[in-house]
Design a protein around this motif. Structure first.
Motif, PDB file in Angstrom:
ATOM      1  N   PRO A   1       0.834  -1.212   0.000  1.00 57.19           N
ATOM      2  CA  PRO A   1       0.000   0.000   0.000  1.00 57.19           C
ATOM      3  C   PRO A   1       0.865   1.257   0.000  1.00 57.19           C
ATOM      4  CG  PRO A   1      -0.752  -1.559   1.659  1.00 57.19           C
ATOM      5  CD  PRO A   1       0.548  -2.072   1.156  1.00 57.19           C
ATOM      6  N   PRO A   2       0.426   2.329  -0.685  1.00 55.54           N
ATOM      7  CA  PRO A   2       1.217   3.566  -0.764  1.00 55.54           C
ATOM      8  C   PRO A   2       1.581   4.139   0.598  1.00 55.54           C
ATOM      9  CG  PRO A   2      -0.596   3.616  -2.335  1.00 55.54           C
ATOM     10  CD  PRO A   2      -0.801   2.399  -1.493  1.00 55.54           C
ATOM     11  N   GLY A   3       0.694   4.060   1.566  1.00 54.03           N
ATOM     12  CA  GLY A   3       0.980   4.623   2.876  1.00 54.03           C
ATOM     13  C   GLY A   3       2.123   3.942   3.600  1.00 54.03           C
ATOM     14  N   ALA A   4       2.319   2.646   3.332  1.00 53.13           N
ATOM     15  CA  ALA A   4       3.367   1.888   4.009  1.00 53.13           C
ATOM     16  C   ALA A   4       4.620   1.744   3.165  1.00 53.13           C
ATOM     17  CB  ALA A   4       2.838   0.498   4.370  1.00 53.13           C
ATOM     18  N   SER A   5       4.525   2.017   1.895  1.00 56.71           N
ATOM     19  CA  SER A   5       5.633   1.765   0.976  1.00 56.71           C
ATOM     20  C   SER A   5       6.884   2.552   1.341  1.00 56.71           C
ATOM     21  CB  SER A   5       5.208   2.090  -0.455  1.00 56.71           C
ATOM     22  OG  SER A   5       6.267   1.887  -1.353  1.00 56.71           O
ATOM     23  N   GLY A   6       6.738   3.866   1.590  1.00 61.00           N
ATOM     24  CA  GLY A   6       7.896   4.704   1.893  1.00 61.00           C
ATOM     25  C   GLY A   6       8.597   4.282   3.169  1.00 61.00           C
ATOM     26  N   LEU A   7       7.830   3.994   4.205  1.00 62.89           N
ATOM     27  CA  LEU A   7       8.414   3.568   5.479  1.00 62.89           C
ATOM     28  C   LEU A   7       9.165   2.255   5.327  1.00 62.89           C
ATOM     29  CD1 LEU A   7       8.773   3.724   8.558  1.00 62.89           C
ATOM     30  CD2 LEU A   7       6.530   2.615   8.776  1.00 62.89           C
ATOM     31  N   LEU A   8       8.539   1.280   4.676  1.00 65.19           N
ATOM     32  CA  LEU A   8       9.174  -0.029   4.521  1.00 65.19           C
ATOM     33  C   LEU A   8      10.431   0.057   3.658  1.00 65.19           C
ATOM     34  CD1 LEU A   8       6.008  -2.265   4.040  1.00 65.19           C
ATOM     35  CD2 LEU A   8       7.580  -2.299   5.990  1.00 65.19           C
ATOM     36  N   ARG A   9      10.392   0.880   2.623  1.00 70.56           N
ATOM     37  CA  ARG A   9      11.572   1.017   1.773  1.00 70.56           C
ATOM     38  C   ARG A   9      12.727   1.671   2.535  1.00 70.56           C
ATOM     39  NH1 ARG A   9      10.883  -0.387  -3.377  1.00 70.56           N
ATOM     40  NH2 ARG A   9       8.753  -0.518  -4.189  1.00 70.56           N
ATOM     41  N   GLY A  10      12.398   2.668   3.356  1.00 64.82           N
ATOM     42  CA  GLY A  10      13.440   3.297   4.163  1.00 64.82           C
ATOM     43  C   GLY A  10      14.090   2.317   5.116  1.00 64.82           C
ATOM     44  N   LEU A  11      13.260   1.516   5.775  1.00 61.65           N
ATOM     45  CA  LEU A  11      13.796   0.508   6.696  1.00 61.65           C
ATOM     46  C   LEU A  11      14.602  -0.550   5.956  1.00 61.65           C
ATOM     47  CD1 LEU A  11      10.680   0.017   8.996  1.00 61.65           C
ATOM     48  CD2 LEU A  11      12.829   1.118   9.628  1.00 61.65           C
ATOM     49  N   SER A  12      14.108  -0.961   4.789  1.00 63.54           N
ATOM     50  CA  SER A  12      14.810  -2.005   4.034  1.00 63.54           C
ATOM     51  C   SER A  12      16.168  -1.514   3.539  1.00 63.54           C
ATOM     52  CB  SER A  12      13.953  -2.472   2.853  1.00 63.54           C
ATOM     53  OG  SER A  12      13.792  -1.438   1.894  1.00 63.54           O
ATOM     54  N   GLN A  13      16.272  -0.228   3.192  1.00 63.73           N
ATOM     55  CA  GLN A  13      17.551   0.305   2.744  1.00 63.73           C
ATOM     56  C   GLN A  13      18.587   0.313   3.866  1.00 63.73           C
ATOM     57  OE1 GLN A  13      16.398   4.113   1.173  1.00 63.73           O
ATOM     58  NE2 GLN A  13      15.540   3.243  -0.707  1.00 63.73           N
ATOM     59  N   ALA A  14      18.102   0.453   5.105  1.00 58.88           N
ATOM     60  CA  ALA A  14      19.024   0.442   6.249  1.00 58.88           C
ATOM     61  C   ALA A  14      19.448  -0.967   6.637  1.00 58.88           C
ATOM     62  CB  ALA A  14      18.362   1.124   7.450  1.00 58.88           C
ATOM     63  N   SER A  15      18.735  -1.979   6.145  1.00 59.58           N
ATOM     64  CA  SER A  15      18.968  -3.343   6.632  1.00 59.58           C
ATOM     65  C   SER A  15      20.312  -3.901   6.192  1.00 59.58           C
ATOM     66  CB  SER A  15      17.836  -4.273   6.160  1.00 59.58           C
ATOM     67  OG  SER A  15      17.858  -4.395   4.746  1.00 59.58           O
ATOM     68  N   LEU A  16      20.706  -3.685   4.934  1.00 61.66           N
ATOM     69  CA  LEU A  16      21.918  -4.322   4.432  1.00 61.66           C
ATOM     70  C   LEU A  16      23.171  -3.772   5.097  1.00 61.66           C
ATOM     71  CD1 LEU A  16      21.144  -4.717   0.618  1.00 61.66           C
ATOM     72  CD2 LEU A  16      20.978  -6.411   2.428  1.00 61.66           C
ATOM     73  N   ALA A  17      23.292  -2.432   5.148  1.00 63.66           N
ATOM     74  CA  ALA A  17      24.491  -1.848   5.760  1.00 63.66           C
ATOM     75  C   ALA A  17      24.585  -2.216   7.243  1.00 63.66           C
ATOM     76  CB  ALA A  17      24.481  -0.332   5.586  1.00 63.66           C
ATOM     77  N   THR A  18      23.491  -2.043   7.967  1.00 61.48           N
ATOM     78  CA  THR A  18      23.499  -2.357   9.404  1.00 61.48           C
ATOM     79  C   THR A  18      23.749  -3.840   9.627  1.00 61.48           C
ATOM     80  OG1 THR A  18      21.875  -0.593   9.724  1.00 61.48           O
ATOM     81  CG2 THR A  18      22.212  -2.113  11.554  1.00 61.48           C
ATOM     82  N   GLY A  19      23.090  -4.669   8.841  1.00 61.90           N
ATOM     83  CA  GLY A  19      23.242  -6.112   9.008  1.00 61.90           C
ATOM     84  C   GLY A  19      24.655  -6.592   8.715  1.00 61.90           C
ATOM     85  N   LEU A  20      25.288  -6.057   7.665  1.00 61.90           N
ATOM     86  CA  LEU A  20      26.641  -6.481   7.336  1.00 61.90           C
ATOM     87  C   LEU A  20      27.642  -6.027   8.400  1.00 61.90           C
ATOM     88  CD1 LEU A  20      26.685  -5.850   3.480  1.00 61.90           C
ATOM     89  CD2 LEU A  20      26.582  -8.051   4.649  1.00 61.90           C
ATOM     90  N   LEU A  21      27.432  -4.860   8.982  1.00 64.18           N
ATOM     91  CA  LEU A  21      28.270  -4.429  10.100  1.00 64.18           C
ATOM     92  C   LEU A  21      28.139  -5.405  11.274  1.00 64.18           C
ATOM     93  CD1 LEU A  21      27.668  -0.551  10.143  1.00 64.18           C
ATOM     94  CD2 LEU A  21      29.747  -1.742   9.431  1.00 64.18           C
ATOM     95  N   CYS A  22      26.902  -5.850  11.533  1.00 66.17           N
ATOM     96  CA  CYS A  22      26.669  -6.810  12.620  1.00 66.17           C
ATOM     97  C   CYS A  22      27.323  -8.150  12.329  1.00 66.17           C
ATOM     98  CB  CYS A  22      25.170  -7.002  12.848  1.00 66.17           C
ATOM     99  SG  CYS A  22      24.345  -5.570  13.594  1.00 66.17           S
ATOM    100  N   VAL A  23      27.320  -8.562  11.062  1.00 67.85           N
ATOM    101  CA  VAL A  23      27.991  -9.813  10.689  1.00 67.85           C
ATOM    102  C   VAL A  23      29.463  -9.729  11.040  1.00 67.85           C
ATOM    103  CG1 VAL A  23      28.713 -11.240   8.739  1.00 67.85           C
ATOM    104  CG2 VAL A  23      26.354 -10.447   8.887  1.00 67.85           C
ATOM    105  N   GLY A  24      30.105  -8.618  10.682  1.00 67.23           N
ATOM    106  CA  GLY A  24      31.521  -8.442  10.999  1.00 67.23           C
ATOM    107  C   GLY A  24      31.785  -8.428  12.488  1.00 67.23           C
ATOM    108  N   ALA A  25      30.916  -7.739  13.225  1.00 65.16           N
ATOM    109  CA  ALA A  25      31.101  -7.641  14.677  1.00 65.16           C
ATOM    110  C   ALA A  25      30.948  -8.989  15.364  1.00 65.16           C
ATOM    111  CB  ALA A  25      30.101  -6.642  15.253  1.00 65.16           C
ATOM    112  N   ALA A  26      30.187  -9.891  14.755  1.00 63.45           N
ATOM    113  CA  ALA A  26      29.915 -11.194  15.379  1.00 63.45           C
ATOM    114  C   ALA A  26      30.994 -12.234  15.099  1.00 63.45           C
ATOM    115  CB  ALA A  26      28.569 -11.724  14.907  1.00 63.45           C
ATOM    116  N   LEU A  27      31.903 -11.960  14.169  1.00 67.99           N
ATOM    117  CA  LEU A  27      32.932 -12.941  13.830  1.00 67.99           C
ATOM    118  C   LEU A  27      33.912 -13.100  14.991  1.00 67.99           C
ATOM    119  CD1 LEU A  27      33.698 -12.098  10.091  1.00 67.99           C
ATOM    120  CD2 LEU A  27      32.023 -13.676  11.046  1.00 67.99           C
ATOM    121  N   THR A  28      34.324 -14.341  15.223  1.00 64.08           N
ATOM    122  CA  THR A  28      35.195 -14.650  16.368  1.00 64.08           C
ATOM    123  C   THR A  28      36.423 -15.424  15.886  1.00 64.08           C
ATOM    124  OG1 THR A  28      33.840 -16.622  16.756  1.00 64.08           O
ATOM    125  CG2 THR A  28      33.335 -14.683  18.072  1.00 64.08           C
TER     126      THR A  28
END
Length: 307
Positions: free
Chosen positions: A187-214
């Protein structure tokens, strides 16, 4: 579907550079484990589900090779499940270590998968990656949750097992995405919010992957690590390639399925092993070794698929 050399180098440098930055930040600017634990929860419960909803919810399911893709992915995962269990038993491992070999053999780092697939295949790869995730996550989560639950001293509760599966945020996100796709899109009302969150997911997630390596865990049961890594990073995508050729799956869907199967195991596998009685130290070692080895294997698979 050829990938120019400069674009390929840039894609992998950006992805693994982000992981490397996570390693550096964990040891310098942000050494507090609680910070990374909070970021991991944010990614797992909010950012990654938003990415899945957008990726799946915007697809035209009627014109996608869902049947062929399901056959390739589920067939690969079924063979991978059987192979992982047999390998663990042949190595003489008990149930706890077996579940870690299982997670190391069939789970995948979905954030890395989206980053690599998007870089190699472009926006269509991200969209097709949503379908791949929607097929992989239910299978893997059900298999792993059942395996870990069966290893507990107390008798497993079917209702508790169903609740754990039903409340998995990635499963819920996939279900919502498929429903939205069937209903005509996000839906148009949710599209912008979800896209913004999804764009933040890859960078934040990959940083977390690196931080979790032992790196300190790399010497733990090295033969098991090596065999499981070879199984996951080389044999699993090879099985997917063979099944894709056997079924005649179209090129983009086949390439996406193979790249997803070629990913190292999920960094969240350690959390699940620790929480549900698996072999957490072995799981931590596998996560680290597979991500390091993927620096070599993923570019090879990308070159094979795009060349």
């Amino acid at each position: 579907m050829a990938l120019p050399l400069a674009a390929g180098v840039d894609a992998f440098a950006a992805t693994f550079g982000m992981i490397g930055l996570g390693v550096l930040l964990r040891r310098t600017l942000l050494p507090d484990a609680a910070v990374w634990a909070g970021l991991e929860r944010l990614v797992f419960f909010v950012l990654l589900p938003a990415l899945l909803i957008v990726a799946i919810g915007t697809l035209d399911l009627a014109n996608l090779p869902l049947g062929g893709m399901a056959a390739v992915i589920w067939g690969t995962l079924a063979l991978g499940t059987a192979g992982s269990v047999l390998m663990a038993r042949a190595l003489g491992h008990g149930h706890a270590a077996m579940t870690s070999v299982l997670q190391g053999g069939i789970r995948y780092n979905n954030l890395l998968a989206f980053a690599i697939t998007g870089a190699v295949l472009g926006p269509p790869g991200i969209a097709m990656g949503g379908i791949a995730t929607g097929l992989i996550v239910p299978f893997v989560q059900v298999v792993v949750t059942v395996a870990l639950t069966l290893g507990r001293a107390t008798k497993p509760s079917p209702l508790r097992l169903l609740r754990q599966i039903a409340l998995n945020p990635l499963l819920l996100a996939c279900a919502i995405g498929f429903l939205l796709a069937l209903a005509g899109g996000v839906p148009p009302g949710a599209s912008g919010l979800l896209r913004g969150l999804s764009q933040a997911s890859l960078a934040t997630g990959l940083l977390c992957v690196g931080a979790a390596l032992t790196p300190g865990a790399l010497t733990d049961r090295m033969p098991t690590q090596a065999l499981t890594a070879g199984f996951k990073l080389l044999l699993m995508p090879a099985i997917a390639l063979g099944l894709a050729m056997l079924t005649g799956l179209e090129t983009l869907a086949a390439a996406t399925a193979i790249l997803f199967m070629a990913q190292p195991t999920a960094s969240t596998a350690y959390v699940q092993a620790r929480a549900m009685g698996g072999d957490a130290p072995l799981m931590a070692a596998m996560i680290t070794s597979q991500h390091l080895l993927a620096l070599a294997t993923l570019p090879l698979w990308a070159l094979l698929l795009t060349g």
